[in-house]
Design a protein around this motif. Structure first.
Motif, PDB file in Angstrom:
ATOM      1  N   SER A  25       0.272  -0.264   4.446  1.00 19.27           N
ATOM      2  CA  SER A  25      -0.675   0.252   3.464  1.00 19.27           C
ATOM      3  C   SER A  25      -1.136  -0.860   2.522  1.00 19.27           C
ATOM      4  O   SER A  25      -0.495  -1.904   2.392  1.00 19.27           O
ATOM      5  CB  SER A  25      -0.016   1.367   2.648  1.00 19.27           C
ATOM      6  N   ARG A  26      -2.246  -0.634   1.866  1.00 19.26           N
ATOM      7  CA  ARG A  26      -2.778  -1.604   0.900  1.00 19.26           C
ATOM      8  C   ARG A  26      -1.756  -1.875  -0.200  1.00 19.26           C
ATOM      9  O   ARG A  26      -1.590  -3.021  -0.641  1.00 19.26           O
ATOM     10  CB  ARG A  26      -4.098  -1.082   0.314  1.00 19.26           C
ATOM     11  N   GLN A  27      -1.066  -0.840  -0.657  1.00 18.76           N
ATOM     12  CA  GLN A  27      -0.066  -1.023  -1.710  1.00 18.76           C
ATOM     13  C   GLN A  27       1.060  -1.951  -1.247  1.00 18.76           C
ATOM     14  O   GLN A  27       1.531  -2.790  -2.007  1.00 18.76           O
ATOM     15  CB  GLN A  27       0.517   0.325  -2.153  1.00 18.76           C
ATOM     16  N   ILE A  30      -0.017  -5.622  -1.270  1.00 19.34           N
ATOM     17  CA  ILE A  30       0.047  -6.181  -2.631  1.00 19.34           C
ATOM     18  C   ILE A  30       1.490  -6.420  -3.047  1.00 19.34           C
ATOM     19  O   ILE A  30       1.843  -7.502  -3.528  1.00 19.34           O
ATOM     20  CB  ILE A  30      -0.667  -5.239  -3.627  1.00 19.34           C
ATOM     21  N   ASP A  31       2.361  -5.423  -2.832  1.00 19.26           N
ATOM     22  CA  ASP A  31       3.761  -5.514  -3.261  1.00 19.26           C
ATOM     23  C   ASP A  31       4.513  -6.625  -2.532  1.00 19.26           C
ATOM     24  O   ASP A  31       5.255  -7.390  -3.146  1.00 19.26           O
ATOM     25  CB  ASP A  31       4.464  -4.170  -3.060  1.00 19.26           C
ATOM     26  N   ASN A 167       7.424   2.595  -0.686  1.00 21.34           N
ATOM     27  CA  ASN A 167       6.077   3.095  -0.830  1.00 21.34           C
ATOM     28  C   ASN A 167       5.948   4.287   0.115  1.00 21.34           C
ATOM     29  O   ASN A 167       6.116   4.139   1.319  1.00 21.34           O
ATOM     30  CB  ASN A 167       5.063   2.001  -0.466  1.00 21.34           C
ATOM     31  N   ASN A 169       3.906   6.591   2.065  1.00 20.85           N
ATOM     32  CA  ASN A 169       2.587   6.710   2.650  1.00 20.85           C
ATOM     33  C   ASN A 169       2.718   7.710   3.787  1.00 20.85           C
ATOM     34  O   ASN A 169       3.515   8.639   3.682  1.00 20.85           O
ATOM     35  CB  ASN A 169       2.137   5.325   3.142  1.00 20.85           C
TER      36      ASN A 169
END
Length: 184
Positions: A25-27, A30-31, A167, A169
């Motif tokens: 995922s996009r998150q 970034i993480d 996360n 998702n």
């Protein structure tokens, strides 16, 4: 057919290689990149480049003089990323993480990984982590994304500091951030 669907199909066909059925995922992108140094002239390593979504985030994070060595065992994935990313800082290596020391003999600042440790023997997994640890600079990070918490203990055996975030998702993605603090 959109790119995300194409990627999901490619990943599902190669499940035992990718360990995933879709891109992270996009998150997570970034993480997993949050501990990458933005300083000049750093060496970053990525294990499991896949279709390059985390690769792009790494390149957006690192300094213009840094280098990213991206390992990927699937040649078609390497060719795909070469066709979509044109960046002199990216060196694509069509080989497995277990051969890190064959390709890199210098200090590494960060390792970003999405390889499927669940499909590796315990010995192979520990050897990959140990080799990366051996090449990491002091106070540098190895960050790993997986769909399970079960491999976290392997990282705790080698690294002095480890934390895990998650996360939620479609599937829960766990990100391990492991820091080398010992002087070697």
């Amino acid at each position: 057919m959109n790119q995300k669907l194409k990627t999901s199909i490619a990943f599902a066909k190669n499940l035992l290689v990718t360990g995933a059925i879709s891109e992270t995922s996009r998150q997570v992108e970034i993480d997993i990149c949050k501990n990458i140094s933005k300083e000049e002239n750093k060496i970053i390593v990525e294990f499991g480049m896949g279709h390059g979504n985390i690769t792009k985030e790494i390149l957006n994070t690192i300094a213009p003089t840094s280098k990213l060595y991206a390992f990927e065992v699937k040649e078609s994935f390497c060719n795909h990323v070469k066709s979509i990313i044109s960046d002199d800082r990216l060196i694509i290596i069509n080989d497995g993480a277990q051969n890190l020391k064959k390709h890199i003999q210098q200090d590494i600042n960060t390792v970003i990984s999405s390889i499927p440790f669940s499909f590796f023997s315990k010995e192979k997994g520990l050897a990959i982590i140990q080799d990366a640890y051996d090449l990491l600079e002091n106070n540098a990070y190895y960050s790993q994304v997986l769909y399970t918490k079960f491999n976290f203990k392997k990282f705790q055996k080698i690294f002095e500091e480890c934390e895990m975030t998650s996360n939620k998702n479609l599937f829960t993605e766990y990100i391990y951030h492991c820091k080398k603090t010992a002087n070697t």
